[in-house]
Design a protein around this motif. Structure first.
Motif, PDB file in Angstrom:
ATOM      1  N   GLY A 136       0.897  -1.165   0.143  1.00  0.00           N
ATOM      2  CA  GLY A 136      -0.006   0.008  -0.020  1.00  0.00           C
ATOM      3  C   GLY A 136       0.926   1.312   0.177  1.00  0.00           C
ATOM      4  O   GLY A 136       0.390   2.321   0.527  1.00  0.00           O
ATOM      5  N   ASP A 137       2.059   1.229  -0.629  1.00  0.00           N
ATOM      6  CA  ASP A 137       2.976   2.440  -0.622  1.00  0.00           C
ATOM      7  C   ASP A 137       3.073   2.719  -2.115  1.00  0.00           C
ATOM      8  O   ASP A 137       3.592   2.050  -2.861  1.00  0.00           O
ATOM      9  CB  ASP A 137       4.204   2.055   0.031  1.00  0.00           C
ATOM     10  CG  ASP A 137       5.117   3.157   0.251  1.00  0.00           C
ATOM     11  OD1 ASP A 137       5.419   3.944  -0.769  1.00  0.00           O
ATOM     12  OD2 ASP A 137       5.679   3.149   1.446  1.00  0.00           O
ATOM     13  N   LEU A 138       2.721   3.902  -2.461  1.00  0.00           N
ATOM     14  CA  LEU A 138       2.748   4.421  -3.801  1.00  0.00           C
ATOM     15  C   LEU A 138       4.136   4.589  -4.396  1.00  0.00           C
ATOM     16  O   LEU A 138       4.409   4.245  -5.446  1.00  0.00           O
ATOM     17  CB  LEU A 138       1.946   5.769  -4.318  1.00  0.00           C
ATOM     18  CG  LEU A 138       0.570   5.470  -4.250  1.00  0.00           C
ATOM     19  CD1 LEU A 138      -0.313   6.902  -4.336  1.00  0.00           C
ATOM     20  CD2 LEU A 138       0.305   4.815  -5.559  1.00  0.00           C
ATOM     21  N   ARG A 139       5.122   4.951  -3.427  1.00  0.00           N
ATOM     22  CA  ARG A 139       6.410   5.043  -3.653  1.00  0.00           C
ATOM     23  C   ARG A 139       7.132   3.843  -4.056  1.00  0.00           C
ATOM     24  O   ARG A 139       8.064   3.796  -4.911  1.00  0.00           O
ATOM     25  CB  ARG A 139       7.137   5.857  -2.665  1.00  0.00           C
ATOM     26  CG  ARG A 139       8.648   6.212  -3.148  1.00  0.00           C
ATOM     27  CD  ARG A 139       9.250   7.078  -2.177  1.00  0.00           C
ATOM     28  NE  ARG A 139      10.595   7.490  -2.590  1.00  0.00           N
ATOM     29  CZ  ARG A 139      11.735   7.870  -1.865  1.00  0.00           C
ATOM     30  NH1 ARG A 139      11.343   8.462  -0.496  1.00  0.00           N
ATOM     31  NH2 ARG A 139      12.728   8.054  -2.412  1.00  0.00           N
ATOM     32  N   VAL A 140       6.804   2.994  -3.214  1.00  0.00           N
ATOM     33  CA  VAL A 140       7.423   1.602  -3.744  1.00  0.00           C
ATOM     34  C   VAL A 140       6.940   1.134  -4.917  1.00  0.00           C
ATOM     35  O   VAL A 140       7.462   0.605  -5.839  1.00  0.00           O
ATOM     36  CB  VAL A 140       7.108   0.387  -2.501  1.00  0.00           C
ATOM     37  CG1 VAL A 140       7.121  -1.036  -2.982  1.00  0.00           C
ATOM     38  CG2 VAL A 140       7.748   0.706  -1.201  1.00  0.00           C
ATOM     39  N   LEU A 141       5.681   1.423  -5.321  1.00  0.00           N
ATOM     40  CA  LEU A 141       5.019   0.965  -6.696  1.00  0.00           C
ATOM     41  C   LEU A 141       5.754   1.612  -7.743  1.00  0.00           C
ATOM     42  O   LEU A 141       6.078   1.015  -8.644  1.00  0.00           O
ATOM     43  CB  LEU A 141       3.467   1.205  -6.560  1.00  0.00           C
ATOM     44  CG  LEU A 141       2.807   0.893  -7.943  1.00  0.00           C
ATOM     45  CD1 LEU A 141       2.899  -0.697  -8.269  1.00  0.00           C
ATOM     46  CD2 LEU A 141       1.212   1.122  -7.844  1.00  0.00           C
ATOM     47  N   ASP A 142       5.900   2.666  -7.395  1.00  0.00           N
ATOM     48  CA  ASP A 142       6.724   3.783  -8.535  1.00  0.00           C
ATOM     49  C   ASP A 142       7.950   3.168  -8.879  1.00  0.00           C
ATOM     50  O   ASP A 142       8.464   3.239  -9.808  1.00  0.00           O
ATOM     51  CB  ASP A 142       6.607   5.178  -8.091  1.00  0.00           C
ATOM     52  CG  ASP A 142       7.361   6.082  -9.021  1.00  0.00           C
ATOM     53  OD1 ASP A 142       6.953   5.953 -10.211  1.00  0.00           O
ATOM     54  OD2 ASP A 142       8.304   6.624  -8.614  1.00  0.00           O
ATOM     55  N   ILE A 143       8.671   3.050  -7.702  1.00  0.00           N
ATOM     56  CA  ILE A 143      10.215   2.460  -7.891  1.00  0.00           C
ATOM     57  C   ILE A 143      10.281   1.157  -8.482  1.00  0.00           C
ATOM     58  O   ILE A 143      10.978   0.985  -9.551  1.00  0.00           O
ATOM     59  CB  ILE A 143      10.830   2.387  -6.542  1.00  0.00           C
ATOM     60  CG1 ILE A 143      11.109   3.656  -5.744  1.00  0.00           C
ATOM     61  CG2 ILE A 143      12.238   1.499  -6.576  1.00  0.00           C
ATOM     62  CD1 ILE A 143      11.555   3.652  -4.293  1.00  0.00           C
ATOM     63  N   LEU A 144       9.512   0.118  -8.174  1.00  0.00           N
ATOM     64  CA  LEU A 144       9.547  -1.418  -8.762  1.00  0.00           C
ATOM     65  C   LEU A 144       9.013  -1.190 -10.362  1.00  0.00           C
ATOM     66  O   LEU A 144       9.729  -1.785 -11.210  1.00  0.00           O
ATOM     67  CB  LEU A 144       8.899  -2.274  -7.935  1.00  0.00           C
ATOM     68  CG  LEU A 144       9.341  -2.336  -6.589  1.00  0.00           C
ATOM     69  CD1 LEU A 144       8.594  -3.279  -5.593  1.00  0.00           C
ATOM     70  CD2 LEU A 144      10.756  -3.284  -6.883  1.00  0.00           C
ATOM     71  N   SER A 145       7.915  -0.316 -10.413  1.00  0.00           N
ATOM     72  CA  SER A 145       7.308  -0.401 -11.680  1.00  0.00           C
ATOM     73  C   SER A 145       8.261   0.309 -12.681  1.00  0.00           C
ATOM     74  O   SER A 145       8.360   0.136 -13.919  1.00  0.00           O
ATOM     75  CB  SER A 145       5.990   0.186 -11.876  1.00  0.00           C
ATOM     76  OG  SER A 145       6.009   1.637 -11.363  1.00  0.00           O
ATOM     77  N   SER A 146       8.911   1.376 -12.285  1.00  0.00           N
ATOM     78  CA  SER A 146       9.887   1.974 -13.105  1.00  0.00           C
ATOM     79  C   SER A 146      11.031   1.350 -13.294  1.00  0.00           C
ATOM     80  O   SER A 146      11.757   1.161 -14.554  1.00  0.00           O
ATOM     81  CB  SER A 146      10.446   3.580 -12.392  1.00  0.00           C
ATOM     82  OG  SER A 146       9.200   4.382 -12.342  1.00  0.00           O
ATOM     83  N   ALA A 147      11.433   0.599 -12.444  1.00  0.00           N
ATOM     84  CA  ALA A 147      12.465  -0.537 -12.613  1.00  0.00           C
ATOM     85  C   ALA A 147      12.258  -1.714 -13.795  1.00  0.00           C
ATOM     86  O   ALA A 147      13.091  -1.868 -14.623  1.00  0.00           O
ATOM     87  CB  ALA A 147      13.066  -1.294 -11.355  1.00  0.00           C
TER      88      ALA A 147
END
Length: 333
Positions: A136-147
């Motif tokens: 439930g952390d949008l920043r985590v989602l951003d980091i991994l999806s960007s990777a």
């Protein structure tokens, strides 16, 4: 630390320290790679996931979270996410590269077919996205999806750069960030984010993972020209025979005269390779100091990783991660 040092290797020490967490990661991977309707999915996935390997990427996520004092459950989800992304890219890579072996075993595309490898890889990417949402952390989602996007972009860039003599060190670095460093840096960065530490520590973790991944890949590319086949599992010159423009060759081409450039154009761009060409390539690499300069680059990136890690709180985990940066380039001594 050399490869023959009697003390345990850093990744083995890391594995022991994270044994309980890794058991949770492995259980979650087995649970999420299941498929009620398509039994081929767990068959193909299990073939690759259970083939061994150091599981370094998920361990980096676990280690980063623990280093930052995290005591919740979601570092396990993120570590499994990282491993699913990695496994998916391996399935796709083996199809693109038409590989027949990985870790000493037949590849999935050889045992089943290309369609199965691509589609199961897609399934694992989908599972990875399900897992990365759960904290439930949008920043985590951003980091991994960007990777994940960077990895795909790097693979496409490599298609156009691999045999193009105009490929520069800057482009090479972009490819390396895509194929290796992007997932290393995402793995370490999300550990700090999920732990909620200060931004300077999150940045240090990102820098560590990025530099570690780059050092690892440069060392791997260098060992193709001067490594021990028994230790590396690769024959000397495999990259040359496969016409891959890696950093040592890029450096030699940048310093080449017209005759040397014609040699590289024939062997790499056109693929016209003859008896004695590997020996000639090695002579040119040595003539221009390309191997030594590549080694210096790898050591410099390893040092960058070590400096970044020293920003973290003192602990045994931090020391092991510093040792790991030394270890990835210890093969070059």
């Amino acid at each position: 630390m050399g490869l023959d040092t009697p003390t345990k290797k850093p990744h083995d020490r890391l594995s022991e320290m994270l044994n309980h967490d890794m058991a949770g990661v492995n259980a979650l991977i087995r649970e999420r790679m299941a498929s009620k309707h398509a039994p081929r999915i767990p068959e193909v996935t299990a073939h690759l996931v259970e083939a061994g390997g150091k599981r370094l990427r998920p361990m980096l996520t676990l280690a980063s979270a623990r280093l930052c004092g995290y005591d919740g459950p979601f570092h396990v989800h993120l570590a499994a996410t990282v491993e699913f992304i990695h496994t998916a890219t391996l399935l796709h890579d083996d199809v693109v590269d038409e590989s027949s072996q990985r870790r000493g075993r037949p590849t999935a595309n050889l045992l089943w077919d290309n369609k199965s490898s691509v589609l199961v890889g897609d399934y694992l990417f989908a599972r990875a996205f399900q897992l990365m949402v759960e904290p439930g952390d949008l920043r985590v989602l951003d980091i991994l999806s960007s990777a994940a996007a960077t990895i795909a972009e790097g693979e496409v860039l490599q298609l156009t750069a691999a045999q193009n003599l105009k490929t520069t060190e800057e482009i090479y670095l972009q490819v390396v960030r895509g194929k290796t460093a992007a997932l290393f840096s995402a793995a370490t960065e999300v550990g700090g984010v999920i732990a909620g530490v200060d931004e300077d520590l999150v940045q240090a973790l990102y820098t560590y993972g990025d530099a570690l991944g780059i050092a690892f890949q440069i060392a791997d590319d260098l060992l193709d020209y001067q490594g021990d086949a028994n230790a590396t599992g690769k024959n000397v010159g495999d990259d040359f025979r496969e016409r891959k423009l890696t950093l040592p060759v890029i450096k030699a081409i940048a310093a080449a005269d017209d005759t040397e450039r014609a040699f590289w154009k024939r062997t790499i761009e056109k693929g016209d390779q003859r008896d004695g060409d590997l020996e000639q390539a090695l002579a040119l690499l040595n003539r221009h100091g390309a191997l030594e300069n590549t080694r210096d680059d790898a050591l410099e990136w390893a040092e960058t990783a070590k400096v970044a890690m020293r920003a973290m709180p003192t602990s045994e985990m931090r020391d092991v991660l510093v040792d790991l940066a030394d270890f990835v380039v210890a093969r070059l001594y």
